[in-house]
Design a protein around this motif. Structure first.
Motif, PDB file in Angstrom:
ATOM      1  N   ALA A   1       0.844  -1.197   0.000  1.00  0.00           N
ATOM      2  CA  ALA A   1       0.000   0.000   0.000  1.00  0.00           C
ATOM      3  C   ALA A   1       0.879   1.247   0.000  1.00  0.00           C
ATOM      4  O   ALA A   1       0.594   2.222  -0.707  1.00  0.00           O
ATOM      5  N   GLY A   2       1.967   1.215   0.760  1.00  0.00           N
ATOM      6  CA  GLY A   2       2.913   2.325   0.763  1.00  0.00           C
ATOM      7  C   GLY A   2       3.598   2.494  -0.586  1.00  0.00           C
ATOM      8  O   GLY A   2       3.805   3.613  -1.059  1.00  0.00           O
TER       9      GLY A   2
ATOM     10  N   LYS B   1       2.322   1.631  -3.486  1.00  0.00           N
ATOM     11  CA  LYS B   1       1.334   2.162  -4.430  1.00  0.00           C
ATOM     12  C   LYS B   1       1.150   3.663  -4.235  1.00  0.00           C
ATOM     13  O   LYS B   1       1.016   4.408  -5.209  1.00  0.00           O
ATOM     14  N   THR B   2       1.177   4.124  -2.999  1.00  0.00           N
ATOM     15  CA  THR B   2       1.076   5.559  -2.716  1.00  0.00           C
ATOM     16  C   THR B   2       2.280   6.291  -3.295  1.00  0.00           C
ATOM     17  O   THR B   2       2.142   7.329  -3.935  1.00  0.00           O
ATOM     18  N   TRP B   3       3.471   5.723  -3.088  1.00  0.00           N
ATOM     19  CA  TRP B   3       4.690   6.331  -3.616  1.00  0.00           C
ATOM     20  C   TRP B   3       4.637   6.392  -5.142  1.00  0.00           C
ATOM     21  O   TRP B   3       4.990   7.398  -5.742  1.00  0.00           O
TER      22      TRP B   3
ATOM     23  N   ALA C   1       2.025   6.526  -7.064  1.00  0.00           N
ATOM     24  CA  ALA C   1       1.062   7.540  -7.492  1.00  0.00           C
ATOM     25  C   ALA C   1       1.669   8.939  -7.408  1.00  0.00           C
ATOM     26  O   ALA C   1       1.416   9.788  -8.270  1.00  0.00           O
ATOM     27  N   LYS C   2       2.473   9.190  -6.399  1.00  0.00           N
ATOM     28  CA  LYS C   2       3.092  10.509  -6.224  1.00  0.00           C
ATOM     29  C   LYS C   2       4.275  10.725  -7.158  1.00  0.00           C
ATOM     30  O   LYS C   2       4.658  11.861  -7.405  1.00  0.00           O
TER      31      LYS C   2
END
Length: 146
Positions: A118-119, A121-123, A125-126
């Protein structure tokens, strides 16, 4: 006599094939330089694979969390351990308990991986799916610093 000859021919052929396979492996290993370092951290590839990795983790967790009727579930293996103990099959129960411990550990590891992913995927996206080079900001980000 013909059986011996064909056996020798077969063994000679197998030995030759093994020799060729071994030398091909050595040649390809020699092509790679011994001190070569990876060019990057593989962020782009990981960002690209993240959705499929997530699906695989979900599928494995679903199987592990399923009920006693589902092969591969923790509950089914626990039932097998209980049945072996009731039947007095101590060695079987011990063996199955080891498998159960491993399966429960796998479940915990997969849950941890899911959180880590999840981390990631967040990275991703950014950071435009990992396309930015080694954490350097693109020109759009520099404008916000002005």
């Amino acid at each position: 006599m013909d059986a011996r000859r064909s056996t020798r021919t077969l063994l000679a052929g197998l030995a030759t094939a093994a020799l060729l396979a071994g030398s091909a492996g050595a040649a390809s290993a020699a092509d790679a330089s011994p001190g070569a370092k990876p060019a990057g951290d593989g962020a782009r590839a990981l960002c690209k694979r993240a959705p499929k990795i997530d699906q695989r983790i979900d599928r494995a967790l679903k199987r592990l969390d399923a009920g006693k009727a589902r092969r591969g579930s923790v509950a089914r293996l626990q039932q097998r351990v209980d049945n072996a103990k009731k039947a007095g099959h101590t060695e079987i129960a011990t063996f199955l308990q080891g498998r159960l411990d491993t399966r429960e550990s796998l479940k915990k590891d997969l849950q941890d991986r899911k959180k880590d992913l999840a981390g990631v995927k967040t990275w991703c996206a950014k950071n435009d799916g990992g396309k930015q080079d080694n954490g350097k900001q693109d020109s759009g980000s520099k404008d916000s610093d002005k």
